[in-house]
Design an enzyme around this catalytic site. Structure first.
Site, PDB file in Angstrom:
ATOM      1  N   CYS A 195     -21.851  25.328 -44.401  1.00 60.31           N
ATOM      2  CA  CYS A 195     -20.995  26.338 -44.991  1.00 60.31           C
ATOM      3  C   CYS A 195     -21.652  27.683 -45.205  1.00 60.31           C
ATOM      4  O   CYS A 195     -20.990  28.609 -45.644  1.00 60.31           O
ATOM      5  CB  CYS A 195     -20.441  25.819 -46.307  1.00 60.31           C
ATOM      6  SG  CYS A 195     -19.545  24.286 -46.080  1.00 60.31           S
ATOM      7  N   ILE A 245     -20.785  15.596 -46.322  1.00 61.21           N
ATOM      8  CA  ILE A 245     -19.713  14.637 -46.540  1.00 61.21           C
ATOM      9  C   ILE A 245     -20.121  13.323 -45.891  1.00 61.21           C
ATOM     10  O   ILE A 245     -20.031  12.261 -46.500  1.00 61.21           O
ATOM     11  CB  ILE A 245     -18.404  15.139 -45.891  1.00 61.21           C
ATOM     12  CG1 ILE A 245     -18.045  16.534 -46.408  1.00 61.21           C
ATOM     13  CG2 ILE A 245     -17.272  14.168 -46.153  1.00 61.21           C
ATOM     14  CD1 ILE A 245     -17.729  16.599 -47.870  1.00 61.21           C
TER      15      ILE A 245
END
Lengths: 381, 629
Positions: free
Chosen positions: B6, B54
């Protein structure tokens, strides 16, 4: 005409009804012209829509052609397409009454009403020619045409699938691929730059010009001086030029527009490959019924690159006369294009096999196959 | 499997990696779980990445390299077609050691060099360090979904996903640019490639930038641009709808590929409804949908979203952004953005992202549809107005201009005159979208902004718009695609969601779909009230969900005027008292105070001017280290 043909008055009369006929450009126009020109066993009359320069073309063609004016001056079509087709059918029916054909060949589903009328009123046998796009676009009319015709000719197994998809069962169905003209001179010439050639009217998106433009930057990464030549004109052109600019490849693309047959042949001699990654448009639309451009590539000893869907799978023998790729994947298109540009041995091998296949599917032979099917239809009870 | 990184940062002048580590620390909120740094052994160049883990924590660690460690990549974003690319690359002999989309970039670069971007379908900003060539390559996606900020100095280059990260590593970059503040007040966002900081710029969407060791030269070039020229095409609506639907279906399908739950942000408008309808078809699980409403004003659209969700049997969630919540949220969010943004919709989007985050990690949104498919009524009105005025003789045009000036005396006459008057199209469009804020500069600007010239702003805008070639509406759509979309809509989407570590994927911003939309005659887009093709795509599903078979235009709208009279009035008051904008003379505190008083009386609505000042003030205080106000 062959020497042992019966005289004109003794030959059965064949009426060909078509909206598509030269000098208008396009694959279907070419198919219908070659068929008409190859029907030596018949006394043939073609009923076609008028077009610019049609008179000059008809005078020089040696064919009996009756043109239907359904537009403005000098053959420019101004009437809506439906009105033009109605006029063509009306003229076709009128000519049938005068010409009294034993056999009517409807070269497009839009002329099937007139062909059906000639069958019902005059007892003429009828043959319906199927490509692909028209079946998707006019499913109900295509079903009607397939049901009513004594013989249906599909240009590929894919086309036959499309006919079956309409729900209609043809009385008799034959698969006869379209033919290709074998050039007198197919000697390859060297182009200044590695050249990819696409020949198609710029009217249908499914022909894959857009995917070629997406693939071109990747091709240029490996073949920096590659050049994509686009032969064909149409309403898609401004959008494609815009897309070339969007991808920063305008310098590597030339849109040549409509060119003469001689110029087209010259580019076919010079090109390294012919690429047309046609895809299935989806929905009711059918895409490529066969793809004569792939055969033309072979006729000039050039490898063809096509999409692994629809009729292209029958026009190109994957790995033998060309390469079939996922037409929606620019990377796969780019890889195959690059391979054919860089691997000269492979390109030559595919080109040679393509040439042999083109000879098998040359026009006189294909027209004779259609003629034999029509004669058989006449003789059948 | 997506890497889900990100935030990225890098520098060509950071041999010990300290500056990049500092930048990565600022980017922590974009990727809280993992950090990686790679420094070139030959010295100088360091690239780094922050990652939200994740799945595949070990395999997804970044920066990541090829087999022999000669090519390194730090990547922010998602490559939706990475599985297909992986197959293609495997066929060409490339070997993969992870399941991430990041690794695809390394091998694609080996295969195609800089042209790799053309193979990518997705949202991305990445840095590739080619160790052998000692060359750094930076790239940004087609529409500018993922940000990339740059600072060049003395032949060196530093970059980061956020401006504040660069400023943290180099405090000297905290110098505000008066021209950018002016542009911000006018547009309500900072138009790229400039930034609010004078010595920092952005890599524009659809651009590549390379830096070469030795020469220290940076070379930028555009690799993709949206359609600009007006086209006249007559293609059947059915054929176009079929193709658009196919591309949109592919877009949603690939954007739903994730190892984590995926939801949809549903406003109830045509765009998000189409996204929800398509997504519901693509998933075997019950789709989670999210919408936001308010406890004030008259713009709540939760009913419409609820109707759609019920029809699709979604697991629907509604969030109410209360006034009390706004009072807390606005100062925190507006200050935390890395660049100021005065789009009030950032607050509900942040609230929605925060609410959705424990339930889903990825949400699909309908951003970009208005710009690509002609959703703004402005396109239609300005095109009509151009048609009228261009056909009129000069004298009639002059008379119209006079009448329009007189009309400013009647209620709403000023707005009408700005939009449909006789001034140049570019300015009329500007005044339409910015409520004519530029005309208030003289009243509100302080001495620090006195020297700013309007000509520069208009010239930049004209350069971005390009030449008007044919269709007025196509020209305006192009301008929105290169200006408003990346610098407002997509910035808002990225920052609001990233502050909550949620990823928003935009279903309409698909390369092929955008190219299809760009190649269609705009008269088709604008027919029937706009976004004709989107309505056509939804048509089979719309009848059962809505009376009359048509949607009214709607989005996540915001009661900004009411908030400025209610929960945010004290915040604005504190700004006027102590904010850096007023203390340092950028804006005239007395004039703005009078404006705020008038607004509070509810006799006038000045939210279009007060909101940019509030957003900029809160942001500037934090940027300048005064965020304890």
């Amino acid at each position: 005409m062959t020497c042992n043909s019966p005289g004109p008055s003794r030959r059965p009369r064949l009426l060909i009804l078509t909206p598509d006929f030269p000098p208008a450009p396009g694959g279907i126009q070419q198919v219908v012209h070659r068929l008409a020109a190859g029907m030596d066993a018949f006394r043939t009359l073609v009923v076609a829509l008028d077009d610019r320069d049609a008179a000059a073309f008809d005078d020089s063609s040696g064919l009996a052609v009756r043109r239907v004016r359904a537009g403005g001056r000098r053959g420019r079509p101004i009437a809506p397409r439906a009105a033009r087709m109605a006029a063509l059918n009306a003229a076709g029916a009128g000519e049938a009454l005068r010409f009294r054909p034993q056999l009517t060949l409807s070269a497009h589903v839009v002329t099937s009403p007139a062909a059906t009328l000639s069958r019902r009123l005059l007892g003429a046998r009828t043959c319906q020619y199927f490509y692909a796009e028209e079946i998707g676009a006019r499913g109900r009319l295509a079903a009607f045409a397939a049901r009513e015709a004594d013989l249906s000719i599909a240009i590929s197994a894919y086309t036959a699938e499309l006919i079956a998809g309409t729900g209609a069962t043809p009385r008799r169905l034959q698969l006869i691929p379209p033919g290709v003209d074998i050039p007198v001179d197919a000697t390859p010439r060297r182009a200044d730059r590695p050249t990819i050639l696409t020949i198609a009217r710029l009217e249908e998106r499914y022909k894959g010009h857009d995917v070629m433009l997406q693939a071109l930057p990747l091709v240029l990464a490996k073949v920096p001086d590659a050049h994509w030549l686009v032969i064909g004109e149409g309403s898609l052109r401004p959008g494609l030029e815009e897309l070339a600019r969007a991808h920063g490849v305008s310098h590597a693309v030339s849109f040549l527009g409509a060119v003469s047959d001689g110029q087209r042949d010259e580019w076919l001699r010079r090109a390294d490959l012919v690429a047309m990654p046609s895809r299935l448009p989806g929905g009711h639309l059918a895409g490529e019924g066969f793809g004569i451009a792939y055969l033309e590539a072979g006729a000039f000893g050039k490898p063809a690159l096509g999409g692994s869907v629809g009729g292209a799978r029958e026009a190109i023998v994957d790995g033998e006369t060309g390469l079939l790729v996922d037409p929606s994947d620019p990377v796969e298109v780019a890889e195959a294009t690059t391979r054919l540009l860089l691997d000269h041995e492979l390109a030559s091998k595919l080109g040679r096999a393509g040439a042999a296949r083109a000879r098998d599917l040359a026009w006189p032979a294909i027209a004779l196959r259609v003629q034999a099917a029509l004669l058989e239809l006449l003789d059948s009870p | 499997m997506f890497a889900r990184v990100c935030g990225i940062a890098g520098s060509t002048d950071d041999a010990d990696g300290r500056a990049v580590r500092t930048m990565c620390a600022v980017l922590r909120h974009r990727g809280p779980d993992d950090e990686g740094i790679h420094t070139d052994p030959r010295g100088g160049v360091t690239i780094g990445a922050r990652r939200l883990s994740i799945v595949d924590l070990a395999g997804g660690h970044q920066p990541l390299c090829n087999e022999d460690g000669s090519v390194w990549v730090a990547f922010n974003g998602e490559i939706y077609n990475h599985r297909k690319l992986r197959e293609d690359l495997r066929r060409s002999g490339h070997r993969f050691s992870t399941g991430t989309d990041t690794e695809v970039l390394v091998h694609l670069y080996e295969e195609y060099g800089d042209a790799l971007v053309h193979a990518l379908e997705g949202m991305f900003a990445f840095a590739i360090w080619d160790q052998e060539r000692q060359r750094l390559l930076l790239a940004r996606d087609r529409f500018g979904e993922k940000p990339l900020f740059l600072h060049e100095h003395d032949g060196e280059l530093a970059f980061a996903s956020e401006l504040t990260a660069l400023a943290e590593a180099r405090p000297a970059l905290r110098e505000l640019d008066a021209a950018a503040i002016d542009a911000f007040f006018v547009f309500a966002y900072v138009p790229g490639p400039g930034t609010i900081a004078r010595r920092v710029r952005q890599l524009p969407p659809g651009h590549l930038l390379s830096w070469q060791r030795g020469t220290g030269r940076c070379k930028a070039r555009r690799w993709w641009s949206p359609a600009q020229r007006g086209l006249e095409r007559h293609e059947s609506l059915e054929a176009l709808t079929v193709q658009a639907k196919e591309l949109f279906g592919e877009s949603v399908r690939t954007r739903m590929v994730a190892d984590v739950p995926v939801g949809v942000f549903l406003s109830g408008g045509v765009d998000s409804t189409l996204v929800a309808v398509t997504a519901a078809r693509e998933t075997s699980q019950r789709l989670q949908t999210f919408t936001v409403g308010y406890d004030i004003g008259s713009v709540s659209e939760t009913m419409q979203a609820r109707t759609v969700a019920e029809r699709l049997d979604c697991d629907h969630h509604e969030v109410t952004l209360t006034q009390a919540d706004v009072e807390q949220r606005a100062p925190a969010v507006l200050a935390a953005l890395d660049q100021p943004l005065a789009d009030p919709a950032v607050l509900p989007l942040h609230a929605l992202s925060e609410f959705a985050r424990p339930r889903v990690t990825v949400a699909l949104g309908g951003e970009g549809s208005d710009e690509l498919f002609g959703g703004y009524p402005r396109y239609r009105w300005l095109e009509r107005s151009m048609r009228v005025t261009s056909g009129m003789p000069t004298s009639a045009n002059r008379l119209l201009g006079l009448l329009m000036r007189q009309s400013e005396r009647v209620p709403h006459g000023r707005r009408f005159a700005m939009r449909l008057g006789s001034s140049p199209l570019l300015e009329r469009n500007l005044d339409w979208v910015t409520s004519g804020r530029r005309h208030r500069r003289g009243d509100l600007y302080g001495p620090r902004l006195a020297g700013v010239r309007e000509e520069g702003l208009l010239a930049d805008l004209a350069a971005k718009a390009g030449e008007l070639n044919g269709s007025t509406s196509r020209w305006l759509m192009h301008l929105d695609q290169v200006h408003y979309l990346p610098d407002d809509v997509l910035m808002k989407t990225d920052r609001a969601s990233m502050l909550c570590s949620l990823e928003i994927r935009t279903a309409f911003l698909h390369g092929g779909l955008a190219e299809l939309a760009g190649s269609i005659d705009t008269s088709l887009h604008l027919a029937g009230g706009g976004k004709r093709l989107v309505h056509e795509m939804l048509r089979p599903d719309i009848v059962a969900t809505h009376r009359g078979g048509r949607y009214r235009k709607t989005a996540f709208r915001v009661p900004a005027a009411e908030w400025l009279r209610g929960p945010l009035a004290p915040v604005l008051g504190r700004q006027l008292d102590r904010g850096v904008l007023f203390q340092e003379g950028y804006f005239d505190g007395r004039a703005v105070s009078a404006l705020a008083t008038e607004h509070a009386s509810a006799r006038h609505d000045h939210s279009d001017q007060l909101w940019p000042l509030l957003a900029l003030g809160l942001w500037a205080d934090r940027f300048c280290g005064l965020d304890d106000l």
